[in-house]
Enzyme design. Sequence first.
Site, PDB file in Angstrom:
ATOM      1  N   ASP A 223       9.010 -24.514   9.625  1.00  0.00           N
ATOM      2  CA  ASP A 223       8.979 -25.813  10.278  1.00  0.00           C
ATOM      3  C   ASP A 223       8.466 -25.665  11.711  1.00  0.00           C
ATOM      4  O   ASP A 223       8.867 -24.749  12.436  1.00  0.00           O
ATOM      5  CB  ASP A 223      10.399 -26.393  10.272  1.00  0.00           C
ATOM      6  CG  ASP A 223      10.478 -27.759  10.893  1.00  0.00           C
ATOM      7  OD1 ASP A 223       9.893 -28.690  10.328  1.00  0.00           O
ATOM      8  OD2 ASP A 223      11.130 -27.900  11.947  1.00  0.00           O
TER       9      ASP A 223
ATOM     10  N   GLU B 216       3.821 -24.980   8.914  1.00  0.00           N
ATOM     11  CA  GLU B 216       3.532 -26.324   9.396  1.00  0.00           C
ATOM     12  C   GLU B 216       2.865 -26.091  10.749  1.00  0.00           C
ATOM     13  O   GLU B 216       3.544 -25.780  11.730  1.00  0.00           O
ATOM     14  CB  GLU B 216       4.809 -27.140   9.554  1.00  0.00           C
ATOM     15  CG  GLU B 216       4.541 -28.564  10.005  1.00  0.00           C
ATOM     16  CD  GLU B 216       5.815 -29.361  10.264  1.00  0.00           C
ATOM     17  OE1 GLU B 216       5.814 -30.580   9.996  1.00  0.00           O
ATOM     18  OE2 GLU B 216       6.815 -28.776  10.743  1.00  0.00           O
TER      19      GLU B 216
END
Length: 601
Positions: A340, A375
């Site tokens: 993330d 990401e």
Amino acid sequence: MEGEQRDTASRSSPFTSYAGPPPPPWAGEDLGAHHHPTGTRFAVRSPHATAVHLCLFTGDAEQRLPMSRTGDVWSFHVPHVRPGQRYAYRAEGPYAPAHDRWFDPAKLLVDPYAQELDRRFTYDPRLATHGADTADLVPRAIVPEPFDAHCEQPLFRPGRLVYELNVRGFTMRHPDVPPEQRGTLAALAHPAVVAHLRKLRVGAVELMPITAAIDERHLPPLGLVNAWGYNPVAPMALDPRLVPGGVAELRAIVAALREAGIGVILDLVFNHTGESDAHGPTLSLRGLDPDAYARGPHGELINDTGTGNTLNFADPHVRALTLATLRHFARCGVDGFRFDLAAVLGRGPGFDPAAPIFAEIAADPLLSTRVLIAEPWDPGPGGYQLGRFPDAWLEWNDRYRDDVRRFWRGDGSAGVLATRLCGSADVFAAGRSVNFAAAHDGFTLRDVATYAHRENWANGEGNRDGHADEVSWTDPDPNAAARAMLGTLFASLGTPMLTAGDEFGRTQGGNNNAYCQDELSWLDWEGRDRALEDYIAALAAARAGSRLEDVTLLDEADWRALDGEPMTPERWRQADGFELRLPGVTVRVDRATRAVTITRT
């Protein structure tokens, strides 16, 4: 970047006098709780503490043991303590928030290396109140059972379908799953769930965070909770509500899914912790080693994550904790990891594609074999880094998402869509793109073609949160638009990603930031669009039966107009679709009829 840089390799181990097995060879893995035949050794890093106490719990009764110090590490070997023992720490030292010192012996602190907890985190203002004791609020870590790791090669291969899911929301309403299993990791191994995954030919489930998280402090007064889990405290501590059986349950479910031919990818959060900004709670690192957080020139916390704090990956101890976490989960059998806000990993302070953490992962004999998905952005300065991660990494491709949506909305060009369909060679080396039309963050696929604007009023922030400029529209036939976008996804080169429920038309009523909406994320299995689900299954079968899963480079591509004639620059400018002819397969895209077909030839 302010903060001392320490070289632990030059210091002796705090356990050199211990007669049992030597500490693990990896940096940082001598920390945490390690059981041996004669007892358990506990070790925690707290370089600026003046004293640290190990707290052992029997029920609510707390026994405090003063730990001894060697270098920056505090340790204690406790005879006869076995796996299952509850424990935590308390640390003493200066309390000077303006100078990034948060020591408070009233605060019970979770071991940063904890693997299991005895309860969930619950936000309370006392967690951020100096001098308020938090023993009744903070979870205790559990001394883990040692286990023998069998780290097989990843089952998942790029090009296969990644199926992103929220463990709790995925089965809370599943009629075939026993009530006691609903919302837990164990439900993923239920035959009805496995049958659904196999129907879609899922290559790997990508589990949204299953580690323990805490609600942001503004949510409880609104009657809301963090339903997604992207606000963790200790990076490898499993959430006892999602994984009540702890590490043993994780290993068992990973093995069961692997037996069914399905890999497991964990979505992990290393960019910040749930201790938030200067007004946040003291739960773990803040009370032990606040230098783990990046700080600005005046000592203020850096907010490259949008959450109030950012972990400092220029600090080798932050990287050691990250690497230890990855190795732990790899030893549990998972195929890989999705990171993330992964641009934070490369910051020191600015992003560097050659940042130390990337080299350390690549040099690790276990981690270098795992699937690694970034990401590739964060909200900080220069945080958009699409295409700049190491060649071995896959990356979420938001350009793919937006350009596919624009084409089917009617204002995107066929030429741009063709570039995205062919793996986004303008951005990536061959095979690195993770293609998606919708993800957990943003509109659901059905809502993309239903709502032109977000409807986030239920989040309590005046509809100001979430993406304000998502590519979306109000389509007279949102089902046809969804089919077209999904058809494009399965026809594209690269790794397709589908968020659970989008295959049968899930909606969030236009909420494009549903992180704080628990029940809204529960999939409606009874009311699902079975025709759409069957269509997606057919697309998955067509993709698997063609070369599309394995093609990374177009060396024999033949582009044709919809009338079969060769494409020309002028035709590309005016095209409402095209045919891509490869050896053994033809992909046809037609905007006028909302059709995408994959045909074996």
